[in-house]
Design a protein around this motif. Structure first.
Motif, PDB file in Angstrom:
ATOM      1  N   TYR A 154       0.832  -1.199   0.000  1.00 26.07           N
ATOM      2  CA  TYR A 154       0.000   0.000   0.000  1.00 26.07           C
ATOM      3  C   TYR A 154       0.869   1.251   0.000  1.00 26.07           C
ATOM      4  CZ  TYR A 154      -3.893  -3.085   1.133  1.00 26.07           C
ATOM      5  OH  TYR A 154      -4.841  -4.066   1.102  1.00 26.07           O
ATOM      6  N   GLN A 155       0.428   2.254  -0.747  1.00 26.31           N
ATOM      7  CA  GLN A 155       1.061   3.556  -0.759  1.00 26.31           C
ATOM      8  C   GLN A 155       0.087   4.590  -0.191  1.00 26.31           C
ATOM      9  OE1 GLN A 155       1.837   1.495  -3.865  1.00 26.31           O
ATOM     10  NE2 GLN A 155       3.294   0.964  -2.275  1.00 26.31           N
ATOM     11  N   CYS A 156       0.597   5.803   0.018  1.00 29.18           N
ATOM     12  CA  CYS A 156      -0.217   6.867   0.609  1.00 29.18           C
ATOM     13  C   CYS A 156      -0.179   8.087  -0.301  1.00 29.18           C
ATOM     14  CB  CYS A 156       0.295   7.215   2.004  1.00 29.18           C
ATOM     15  SG  CYS A 156      -0.565   8.608   2.771  1.00 29.18           S
ATOM     16  N   ILE A 157      -1.348   8.626  -0.596  1.00 27.68           N
ATOM     17  CA  ILE A 157      -1.441   9.808  -1.438  1.00 27.68           C
ATOM     18  C   ILE A 157      -1.777  11.020  -0.579  1.00 27.68           C
ATOM     19  CG2 ILE A 157      -3.888   9.412  -1.979  1.00 27.68           C
ATOM     20  CD1 ILE A 157      -3.311  10.590  -4.763  1.00 27.68           C
ATOM     21  N   LEU A 158      -1.097  12.144  -0.846  1.00 25.02           N
ATOM     22  CA  LEU A 158      -1.321  13.406  -0.137  1.00 25.02           C
ATOM     23  C   LEU A 158      -1.996  14.371  -1.100  1.00 25.02           C
ATOM     24  CD1 LEU A 158       2.176  13.775   1.564  1.00 25.02           C
ATOM     25  CD2 LEU A 158       0.158  12.606   2.457  1.00 25.02           C
ATOM     26  N   VAL A 159      -3.108  14.941  -0.654  1.00 26.74           N
ATOM     27  CA  VAL A 159      -3.933  15.750  -1.555  1.00 26.74           C
ATOM     28  C   VAL A 159      -4.334  17.050  -0.860  1.00 26.74           C
ATOM     29  CG1 VAL A 159      -6.089  15.821  -2.874  1.00 26.74           C
ATOM     30  CG2 VAL A 159      -4.817  13.692  -2.685  1.00 26.74           C
ATOM     31  N   ASP A 160      -4.372  18.117  -1.651  1.00 28.31           N
ATOM     32  CA  ASP A 160      -4.986  19.366  -1.223  1.00 28.31           C
ATOM     33  C   ASP A 160      -6.429  19.341  -1.732  1.00 28.31           C
ATOM     34  OD1 ASP A 160      -5.931  21.906  -0.829  1.00 28.31           O
ATOM     35  OD2 ASP A 160      -4.232  22.934  -1.750  1.00 28.31           O
ATOM     36  N   PRO A 161      -7.415  19.010  -0.873  1.00 26.01           N
ATOM     37  CA  PRO A 161      -8.788  18.829  -1.360  1.00 26.01           C
ATOM     38  C   PRO A 161      -9.470  20.126  -1.771  1.00 26.01           C
ATOM     39  CG  PRO A 161      -8.725  18.680   1.027  1.00 26.01           C
ATOM     40  CD  PRO A 161      -7.292  18.797   0.571  1.00 26.01           C
ATOM     41  N   ILE A 162      -8.982  21.250  -1.274  1.00 25.40           N
ATOM     42  CA  ILE A 162      -9.619  22.517  -1.621  1.00 25.40           C
ATOM     43  C   ILE A 162      -9.310  22.895  -3.066  1.00 25.40           C
ATOM     44  CG2 ILE A 162      -9.682  24.990  -1.112  1.00 25.40           C
ATOM     45  CD1 ILE A 162      -9.214  24.340   1.803  1.00 25.40           C
ATOM     46  N   HIS A 163      -8.035  22.715  -3.456  1.00 21.69           N
ATOM     47  CA  HIS A 163      -7.619  23.085  -4.817  1.00 21.69           C
ATOM     48  C   HIS A 163      -7.555  21.872  -5.754  1.00 21.69           C
ATOM     49  CE1 HIS A 163      -5.970  26.341  -2.221  1.00 21.69           C
ATOM     50  NE2 HIS A 163      -6.417  27.093  -3.211  1.00 21.69           N
ATOM     51  N   HIS A 164      -7.979  20.700  -5.243  1.00 20.40           N
ATOM     52  CA  HIS A 164      -8.012  19.477  -6.062  1.00 20.40           C
ATOM     53  C   HIS A 164      -6.643  19.192  -6.679  1.00 20.40           C
ATOM     54  CE1 HIS A 164     -12.385  19.680  -5.653  1.00 20.40           C
ATOM     55  NE2 HIS A 164     -12.312  20.943  -6.053  1.00 20.40           N
ATOM     56  N   GLN A 165      -5.632  19.181  -5.828  1.00 21.62           N
ATOM     57  CA  GLN A 165      -4.250  19.019  -6.296  1.00 21.62           C
ATOM     58  C   GLN A 165      -3.572  17.872  -5.552  1.00 21.62           C
ATOM     59  OE1 GLN A 165      -1.794  22.437  -5.676  1.00 21.62           O
ATOM     60  NE2 GLN A 165      -0.044  21.611  -6.789  1.00 21.62           N
ATOM     61  N   VAL A 166      -2.929  16.974  -6.318  1.00 26.51           N
ATOM     62  CA  VAL A 166      -2.127  15.906  -5.727  1.00 26.51           C
ATOM     63  C   VAL A 166      -0.762  16.478  -5.360  1.00 26.51           C
ATOM     64  CG1 VAL A 166      -1.056  13.658  -6.085  1.00 26.51           C
ATOM     65  CG2 VAL A 166      -3.324  14.112  -7.031  1.00 26.51           C
ATOM     66  N   LEU A 167      -0.384  16.384  -4.076  1.00 23.85           N
ATOM     67  CA  LEU A 167       0.875  16.955  -3.608  1.00 23.85           C
ATOM     68  C   LEU A 167       2.025  15.962  -3.678  1.00 23.85           C
ATOM     69  CD1 LEU A 167      -0.474  18.869  -0.491  1.00 23.85           C
ATOM     70  CD2 LEU A 167      -0.067  19.762  -2.791  1.00 23.85           C
ATOM     71  N   ASP A 168       1.762  14.722  -3.310  1.00 27.64           N
ATOM     72  CA  ASP A 168       2.822  13.723  -3.330  1.00 27.64           C
ATOM     73  C   ASP A 168       2.202  12.349  -3.123  1.00 27.64           C
ATOM     74  OD1 ASP A 168       5.337  12.705  -3.574  1.00 27.64           O
ATOM     75  OD2 ASP A 168       5.983  13.180  -1.552  1.00 27.64           O
ATOM     76  N   ILE A 169       2.980  11.329  -3.485  1.00 31.73           N
ATOM     77  CA  ILE A 169       2.607   9.940  -3.221  1.00 31.73           C
ATOM     78  C   ILE A 169       3.752   9.295  -2.459  1.00 31.73           C
ATOM     79  CG2 ILE A 169       2.079   7.688  -4.223  1.00 31.73           C
ATOM     80  CD1 ILE A 169       0.749   9.105  -6.538  1.00 31.73           C
ATOM     81  N   LEU A 170       3.494   8.900  -1.240  1.00 28.10           N
ATOM     82  CA  LEU A 170       4.518   8.280  -0.403  1.00 28.10           C
ATOM     83  C   LEU A 170       4.616   6.798  -0.731  1.00 28.10           C
ATOM     84  CD1 LEU A 170       3.736   9.969   3.028  1.00 28.10           C
ATOM     85  CD2 LEU A 170       5.269  10.738   1.219  1.00 28.10           C
ATOM     86  N   PRO A 171       5.824   6.239  -0.704  1.00 28.23           N
ATOM     87  CA  PRO A 171       6.004   4.836  -1.117  1.00 28.23           C
ATOM     88  C   PRO A 171       5.407   3.825  -0.157  1.00 28.23           C
ATOM     89  CG  PRO A 171       8.042   5.724  -0.240  1.00 28.23           C
ATOM     90  CD  PRO A 171       7.100   6.872  -0.343  1.00 28.23           C
ATOM     91  N   SER A 172       5.019   4.254   1.034  1.00 25.01           N
ATOM     92  CA  SER A 172       4.489   3.319   2.026  1.00 25.01           C
ATOM     93  C   SER A 172       3.545   4.056   2.957  1.00 25.01           C
ATOM     94  CB  SER A 172       5.636   2.685   2.823  1.00 25.01           C
ATOM     95  OG  SER A 172       5.137   1.946   3.921  1.00 25.01           O
ATOM     96  N   ARG A 173       2.647   3.315   3.580  1.00 24.73           N
ATOM     97  CA  ARG A 173       1.783   3.905   4.594  1.00 24.73           C
ATOM     98  C   ARG A 173       2.389   3.760   5.981  1.00 24.73           C
ATOM     99  NH1 ARG A 173      -3.226  -0.461   5.101  1.00 24.73           N
ATOM    100  NH2 ARG A 173      -1.945  -2.295   5.486  1.00 24.73           N
ATOM    101  N   ARG A 174       3.597   3.244   6.044  1.00 20.93           N
ATOM    102  CA  ARG A 174       4.253   3.047   7.325  1.00 20.93           C
ATOM    103  C   ARG A 174       4.717   4.375   7.910  1.00 20.93           C
ATOM    104  NH1 ARG A 174       5.552  -2.513   7.500  1.00 20.93           N
ATOM    105  NH2 ARG A 174       5.369  -3.506   5.439  1.00 20.93           N
ATOM    106  N   LYS A 175       4.957   4.350   9.208  1.00 20.75           N
ATOM    107  CA  LYS A 175       5.314   5.571   9.923  1.00 20.75           C
ATOM    108  C   LYS A 175       6.595   6.191   9.369  1.00 20.75           C
ATOM    109  CE  LYS A 175       6.515   7.286  14.525  1.00 20.75           C
ATOM    110  NZ  LYS A 175       6.728   6.934  15.934  1.00 20.75           N
ATOM    111  N   LYS A 176       7.557   5.355   8.965  1.00 23.94           N
ATOM    112  CA  LYS A 176       8.841   5.897   8.498  1.00 23.94           C
ATOM    113  C   LYS A 176       8.678   6.749   7.248  1.00 23.94           C
ATOM    114  CE  LYS A 176       9.959   1.745   5.812  1.00 23.94           C
ATOM    115  NZ  LYS A 176      10.945   0.659   5.614  1.00 23.94           N
TER     116      LYS A 176
END
Length: 220
Positions: A154-176
């Motif tokens: 699983y990966q994690c996606i970071l989004v700005d929902p107000i401006h509908h913009q994808v900020l980054d995709i993290l390689p893991s959902r782990r804490k590190k």
């Protein structure tokens, strides 16, 4: 086709690609060692070069490329062409086209399939691309999705929902994966904000409060 300094000899069209046979119009070459011009040709080489696609069909150039020999220092060298970087099998236009494709919200595998390239090849373009750190948004949303990056399921996606913009995709959902998250964003945005996480425990989200020191946390 933006191919300066060459003449097209033949165009052969196929269902999924187009072959273009061409030759250079330059009569002289500049020696990279001593800087002298020479018109002495040592031999020719047929080079296969990938160009920007036309529609859904890939385009391949078959260039009859000259190799000169310098009469002053005996250096052998291939002619230089504006549309082709040294030692490259892809035109400069294709390099720019690939960079534009990588800006789209598409998977690497789908772009690679359209261009006839490997996903690892496209990954090398991502590593070379300059990366601008965005400002920290007022609302930062996170969600996980199933992928195959770096051996994690699983990966994690970071989004700005107000401006509908994808900020980054993290390689893991782990804490590190979140350890350097604060440094990903530019400094100076300390306004109140919200962190919205979907599928994360509230205890885990509370550890991320350092991202928005005055922010509110929401989990779903």
């Amino acid at each position: 086709m933006n191919l300066k300094g060459v003449s097209i000899d033949e165009v052969v069209s196929f269902d999924d690609h187009i072959d273009v046979k061409l030759h250079s119009l330059y009569k002289e070459g500049l020696c990279p060692v001593c800087g002298h011009k020479t018109s002495r040709i040592h031999d020719y080489r047929l080079q296969r070069i990938q160009h920007t696609p036309i529609g859904l069909r890939k385009v391949f150039l078959f260039l009859r490329k000259k190799r000169f020999v310098c009469p002053h220092c005996q250096k052998r060298f291939y002619e230089s062409l504006d549309f082709l970087a040294p030692y490259s099998r892809r035109t400069k236009d294709l390099h720019f086209f690939i960079q534009d494709q990588l800006k789209q919200v598409r998977s690497l595998s789908s772009i690679a399939k359209d261009l006839g390239l490997s996903s690892s090849c496209l990954t090398s373009y991502l590593k070379l691309a300059p990366r601008r750190r965005p400002n920290l948004p007022r609302v930062l949303s996170m969600d996980e999705f199933k992928g195959n990056a770096g051996g994690d399921k699983y990966q994690c996606i970071l989004v700005d929902p107000i401006h509908h913009q994808v900020l980054d995709i993290l390689p893991s959902r782990r804490k590190k994966s979140f350890n350097g998250l604060l440094f990903f964003f530019s400094q100076g945005r300390t306004k109140k904000g919200e962190v919205c996480g979907y599928g994360y425990e509230s205890s885990f989200l509370r550890r991320l409060k350092g991202i928005l020191p005055s922010g509110n946390l929401h989990c779903g």
